[in-house]
Every structure is written in structure tokens, then in C-alpha cells.
Motif scaffolding. Structure first.
Motif, PDB file in Angstrom:
ATOM      1  N   SER A  12     -24.694  -2.759  65.741  1.00 23.33           N
ATOM      2  CA  SER A  12     -23.900  -2.101  64.703  1.00 23.33           C
ATOM      3  C   SER A  12     -24.741  -1.194  63.800  1.00 23.33           C
ATOM      4  O   SER A  12     -24.197  -0.329  63.123  1.00 23.33           O
ATOM      5  CB  SER A  12     -23.107  -3.110  63.873  1.00 23.33           C
ATOM      6  OG  SER A  12     -23.948  -4.033  63.257  1.00 23.33           O
ATOM      7  N   PRO A  17     -19.865  -0.364  62.307  1.00 21.67           N
ATOM      8  CA  PRO A  17     -19.087  -1.600  62.423  1.00 21.67           C
ATOM      9  C   PRO A  17     -17.958  -1.460  63.444  1.00 21.67           C
ATOM     10  O   PRO A  17     -17.581  -0.347  63.820  1.00 21.67           O
ATOM     11  CB  PRO A  17     -18.526  -1.805  61.019  1.00 21.67           C
ATOM     12  CG  PRO A  17     -18.439  -0.433  60.452  1.00 21.67           C
ATOM     13  CD  PRO A  17     -19.608   0.318  61.045  1.00 21.67           C
ATOM     14  N   ASP A  27     -17.915  -7.747  60.563  1.00 20.56           N
ATOM     15  CA  ASP A  27     -18.433  -7.096  61.757  1.00 20.56           C
ATOM     16  C   ASP A  27     -18.858  -8.146  62.770  1.00 20.56           C
ATOM     17  O   ASP A  27     -19.000  -9.332  62.445  1.00 20.56           O
ATOM     18  CB  ASP A  27     -19.639  -6.227  61.364  1.00 20.56           C
ATOM     19  CG  ASP A  27     -19.996  -5.168  62.394  1.00 20.56           C
ATOM     20  OD1 ASP A  27     -19.220  -4.961  63.351  1.00 20.56           O
ATOM     21  OD2 ASP A  27     -21.053  -4.537  62.232  1.00 20.56           O
ATOM     22  N   SER A  29     -21.738  -8.038  66.215  1.00 22.71           N
ATOM     23  CA  SER A  29     -22.732  -7.151  66.811  1.00 22.71           C
ATOM     24  C   SER A  29     -23.641  -7.917  67.751  1.00 22.71           C
ATOM     25  O   SER A  29     -24.078  -9.029  67.441  1.00 22.71           O
ATOM     26  CB  SER A  29     -23.583  -6.534  65.696  1.00 22.71           C
ATOM     27  OG  SER A  29     -24.555  -5.672  66.234  1.00 22.71           O
TER      28      SER A  29
END
Length: 109
Positions: A12, A17, A27, A29
């Protein structure tokens, strides 16, 4: 496992995001850790706020039995996704000998 971290890659930080999310706080990631011997490991970090957003989305879309469950392989739940937090968590996992139980080794053929 006593290896020196060479690089931490946070998806990210490169791509931003997830759709509808907020960088760091809402978010998820992929995170790839590269050690000094060039071995690499991957895990997916989800913020607590993001899990709630995904649960609500799934309830509306019907995914995951209308939001009744959620899973991801090599999942870590965290407050925030940023380099400082990720590095602290990774170092803690290494110290506690939990890193290889949490991250998956990337095998390159």
C-alpha cells in the motif's frame, strides 16, 4: 531465526490504500520481508478498521456467507499499516520466534 532485515516492502505504500480505504488505518496490504541472505517472506496485514469495513461489505454483497466469516492466509491484524509499525511487529515476531509461523516463505523456482 536470527537474520538481519534487508528490506521491508509494503504494497500500500506503492499502490495506495484499498478502494474505499484510508492509508494506514483502514487498509490491508501484502508485506514482503527480505533478509540479508535474500530469503523472502510474505504476510498480509489488515487493520482492525478494515476488517469491520470488509465485514459490512460482505454482508451487503453476500460474500463469506453474508459477512459471517472472514479469513486470509498469513493474516496479521494491526492498528496501523506503516513502516514503523510493521518493522516493530516483525522484529517482535523474530524475537519471540513466531516469525516463520506468521509469514510464509516465498519460494522462487
Amino acid at each position: 531465526m536470527k537474520k538481519e532485515i534487508k528490506k521491508i516492502w509494503i504494497e500500500s505504500e506503492i499502490k495506495g490504500p484499498i478502494i474505499g480505504g484510508t492509508l494506514e488505518t483502514n487498509d490491508n496490504s501484502d508485506v514482503i520481508i527480505t533478509f540479508s541472505d535474500d530469503t523472502q517472506f510474505v504476510a498480509t496485514f489488515f487493520t482492525y478498521e478494515n476488517i469491520e469495513m470488509l465485514r459490512k461489505k460482505n454482508k451487503n454483497t453476500g460474500e463469506c456467507l453474508n459477512g459471517k466469516y472472514f479469513w486470509a492466509s498469513n493474516m496479521l491484524l494491526v492498528d496501523k499499516i506503516n513502516i514503523k509499525e510493521v518493522e516493530e511487529i516483525v522484529n517482535h515476531l523474530i524475537t519471540e520466534n513466531e516469525f516463520e509461523n506468521t509469514f510464509e516463505k516465498i519460494i522462487i523456482n
